[in-house]
Design a protein around this motif. Structure first.
Motif, mmCIF file in Angstrom:
data_model
loop_
_atom_site.group_PDB
_atom_site.id
_atom_site.type_symbol
_atom_site.label_atom_id
_atom_site.label_comp_id
_atom_site.label_asym_id
_atom_site.label_seq_id
_atom_site.Cartn_x
_atom_site.Cartn_y
_atom_site.Cartn_z
ATOM 1 N N ASN A 174 0.843 -1.201 0.000
ATOM 2 C CA ASN A 174 0.000 0.000 0.000
ATOM 3 C C ASN A 174 0.879 1.252 0.000
ATOM 4 N N LYS A 175 0.915 1.968 -1.109
ATOM 5 C CA LYS A 175 1.778 3.141 -1.213
ATOM 6 C C LYS A 175 1.378 4.252 -0.242
ATOM 7 N N ILE A 176 0.094 4.370 0.027
ATOM 8 C CA ILE A 176 -0.359 5.411 0.957
ATOM 9 C C ILE A 176 0.150 5.117 2.365
ATOM 10 N N MET A 177 0.139 3.838 2.744
ATOM 11 C CA MET A 177 0.706 3.462 4.044
ATOM 12 C C MET A 177 2.208 3.746 4.082
ATOM 13 N N VAL A 178 2.886 3.443 2.999
ATOM 14 C CA VAL A 178 4.330 3.692 2.939
ATOM 15 C C VAL A 178 4.621 5.186 3.070
ATOM 16 N N GLN A 179 3.801 6.013 2.454
ATOM 17 C CA GLN A 179 4.010 7.463 2.533
ATOM 18 C C GLN A 179 3.831 8.001 3.949
ATOM 19 N N ALA A 180 3.130 7.247 4.783
ATOM 20 C CA ALA A 180 2.909 7.687 6.168
ATOM 21 C C ALA A 180 3.811 6.979 7.169
ATOM 22 N N TRP A 181 4.207 5.742 6.868
ATOM 23 C CA TRP A 181 4.862 4.908 7.883
ATOM 24 C C TRP A 181 6.060 4.141 7.320
ATOM 25 N N ALA A 182 6.864 4.720 6.476
ATOM 26 C CA ALA A 182 7.930 3.956 5.799
ATOM 27 C C ALA A 182 8.868 3.260 6.784
ATOM 28 N N ALA A 183 9.390 3.990 7.750
ATOM 29 C CA ALA A 183 10.333 3.390 8.701
ATOM 30 C C ALA A 183 9.661 2.306 9.526
ATOM 31 N N GLN A 184 8.435 2.584 9.975
ATOM 32 C CA GLN A 184 7.724 1.615 10.805
ATOM 33 C C GLN A 184 7.436 0.332 10.027
ATOM 34 N N LEU A 185 7.058 0.456 8.757
ATOM 35 C CA LEU A 185 6.791 -0.730 7.946
ATOM 36 C C LEU A 185 8.065 -1.535 7.705
ATOM 37 N N ALA A 186 9.185 -0.854 7.541
ATOM 38 C CA ALA A 186 10.460 -1.572 7.415
ATOM 39 C C ALA A 186 10.726 -2.381 8.678
ATOM 40 N N ASN A 187 10.527 -1.744 9.820
ATOM 41 C CA ASN A 187 10.699 -2.449 11.099
ATOM 42 C C ASN A 187 9.774 -3.654 11.182
ATOM 43 N N GLN A 188 8.510 -3.446 10.841
ATOM 44 C CA GLN A 188 7.512 -4.495 10.984
ATOM 45 C C GLN A 188 7.797 -5.670 10.065
ATOM 46 N N ALA A 189 8.289 -5.399 8.870
ATOM 47 C CA ALA A 189 8.637 -6.487 7.951
ATOM 48 C C ALA A 189 9.695 -7.391 8.578
ATOM 49 N N TYR A 190 10.679 -6.787 9.208
ATOM 50 C CA TYR A 190 11.740 -7.593 9.823
ATOM 51 C C TYR A 190 11.285 -8.241 11.121
ATOM 52 N N TRP A 191 10.412 -7.590 11.879
ATOM 53 C CA TRP A 191 9.893 -8.209 13.104
ATOM 54 C C TRP A 191 9.070 -9.449 12.778
ATOM 55 N N LEU A 192 8.235 -9.362 11.754
ATOM 56 C CA LEU A 192 7.440 -10.521 11.361
ATOM 57 C C LEU A 192 8.344 -11.672 10.918
ATOM 58 N N LYS A 193 9.397 -11.346 10.200
ATOM 59 C CA LYS A 193 10.359 -12.370 9.778
ATOM 60 C C LYS A 193 11.060 -12.980 10.995
ATOM 61 N N LEU A 203 8.925 -7.719 -0.450
ATOM 62 C CA LEU A 203 7.692 -7.072 -0.887
ATOM 63 C C LEU A 203 7.676 -5.602 -0.475
ATOM 64 N N PHE A 204 8.045 -5.341 0.776
ATOM 65 C CA PHE A 204 8.074 -3.952 1.230
ATOM 66 C C PHE A 204 9.135 -3.150 0.489
ATOM 67 N N THR A 205 10.309 -3.722 0.300
ATOM 68 C CA THR A 205 11.386 -3.012 -0.400
ATOM 69 C C THR A 205 10.944 -2.614 -1.798
ATOM 70 N N GLN A 206 10.275 -3.528 -2.483
ATOM 71 C CA GLN A 206 9.782 -3.235 -3.828
ATOM 72 C C GLN A 206 8.757 -2.109 -3.806
ATOM 73 N N THR A 207 7.849 -2.140 -2.828
ATOM 74 C CA THR A 207 6.827 -1.093 -2.730
ATOM 75 C C THR A 207 7.450 0.253 -2.386
ATOM 76 N N LEU A 208 8.460 0.248 -1.532
ATOM 77 C CA LEU A 208 9.156 1.487 -1.182
ATOM 78 C C LEU A 208 9.797 2.095 -2.430
ATOM 79 N N GLN A 209 10.416 1.264 -3.260
ATOM 80 C CA GLN A 209 11.025 1.749 -4.495
ATOM 81 C C GLN A 209 9.976 2.292 -5.468
ATOM 82 N N HIS A 210 8.843 1.618 -5.555
ATOM 83 C CA HIS A 210 7.786 2.060 -6.470
ATOM 84 C C HIS A 210 7.088 3.313 -5.962
ATOM 85 N N THR A 211 7.031 3.460 -4.641
ATOM 86 C CA THR A 211 6.408 4.656 -4.058
ATOM 87 C C THR A 211 7.278 5.880 -4.280
#
Length: 364
Positions: A174-193, A203-211
């Motif tokens: 979700n690009k809108i989420m990335v525009q609001a929470w980029a750092a937090q989403l990066a953290n969350q991707a690694y926490w889930l892993k 998936l997040f890295t790709q969306t960050l690049q596309h955003t």
């Protein structure tokens, strides 16, 4: 439990007042760099207990991971006690959508106090998605932190099931989420892993690049440019498990290439927190001789206010509490130590001989 945290705070004050600086051996930092880092560090140690418990433990955990100075252990214990309180509350409250909605409403009130671009974007993304505030921003964070310590909550299975049923994949695309929470989403991707609840890093890295396509940087507001950079630095920081292990440059070619190519703009157009995180990203990859490290260290040293003994904000504010984040980063950048694991039940078992209610050693 709150009495436990309060008691730890009192003990910590006594320890910090009575201990001298633990001897340090830094990696590839000049004596001038170390002097500046120690000046800031002494300043924050002297005023540490005027900060909120969150900022105390944010400072203490990073300093312990960098130095393994035993005087920071009391702050680690304070962190464990605080997290146990949070998880115990989640354990008793996580029963309905109404609970999560009330929780999110309280969080939203903080963002409504500000009309800046970041707060507005965040309000717009979470006012109809209270579960993200409850599960993504807080529960997941506390579970990952306690997992770092080699611990888990007695209701770990319940927490994991709740997180497994939340559609995190939708967030990371979700690009809108990335525009609001980029750092937090990066953290969350690694926490889930880390917690083996799904691997969304690519998936997040790709969306960050596309955003934020690199060739469209000129279209970004100052806030959105900084949000992009925070997303990128946190890919590295989260991959290191927050300064516990070295990362591989080859795992993040886009990030390191971008930082090298745009370091002059980053230094001139962004705030000190980001500049320091960019430099630390290279240190985490073992690239201490890279020109980016030198440039970021020079920028941070030039920003230090010698009278206040800290790095002020971009507006010149020397507010001690608000500056904790950028100043602990400045200390780490200027007096870097190679990443080491811990603290956890294996590296420092003495810290975990007695555990707060609700916590137990992690079950394999």
């Amino acid at each position: 439990m709150k009495k436990v945290a309060s008691t730890l705070l009192c003990i910590a004050m006594i320890i910090f007042c009575g201990l001298s600086l633990y001897p340090l051996i830094a990696d590839n930092a000049s004596q001038t760099d170390q002097f500046e880092a120690n000046t800031i560090k002494h300043n924050y140690e002297q005023g540490l207990f005027t900060l909120s418990p969150y900022k105390q433990t944010h400072f203490g955990l990073r300093m312990f991971r960098q130095t393994h100075d035993p005087k920071y252990q009391i702050l680690v214990q304070e962190d464990i006690a605080n997290i146990s309180i949070k998880l115990n509350q989640f354990s008793s409250d996580m029963v309905s959508e109404e609970t999560m909605s009330k929780y999110a409403t309280q969080k939203l009130a903080d963002y409504h106090q500000s009309n800046d671009e970041r707060s507005t974007r965040r309000v717009n993304t979470i006012q109809d998605n209270p579960a993200y505030v409850y599960l993504g921003l807080d529960l997941l964070r506390y579970m990952a932190r306690i997992d770092d310590y080699g611990l888990q909550h007695s209701n770990n299975a319940k927490f994991r099931q709740r997180l497994l049923h939340y559609p995190f994949a939708e967030l990371f695309t979700n690009k809108i989420m990335v525009q609001a929470w980029a750092a937090q989403l990066a953290n969350q991707a690694y926490w889930l892993k880390q917690l083996q609840l799904g691997d969304y890093v690519a998936l997040f890295t790709q969306t960050l690049q596309h955003t934020y396509p690199d060739n469209e940087d000129h279209l970004l507001s100052a806030q959105q440019y900084q949000n992009k950079l925070y997303g990128m630095t946190h890919l590295i920081i989260a991959d290191s498990n927050y300064y516990q292990k070295q990362v591989k440059e080859a795992d993040h070619p886009w990030v390191f290439h971008y930082f090298r190519t745009h370091i002059d703009r980053i230094i001139s157009d962004t705030k000190q927190d980001i500049i320091a995180e960019v430099g630390i990203s290279f240190l985490l990859a073992g690239l201490q001789d890279d020109p980016v490290v030198y440039k970021t260290r020079q920028a941070i040293k030039q920003a230090i206010n010698p009278q206040a003994k800290l790095v002020p904000s971009v507006t010149g504010s020397t507010d001690f509490s608000h500056g904790e984040h950028r100043n602990v980063l400045a200390i780490m950048l200027l007096d870097w130590h190679a990443p080491t694991l811990g603290p956890n039940t294996t590296t420092t078992p003495q810290l975990f001989e007695s555990l707060p209610f609700g916590l137990q050693r992690k079950q394999n």
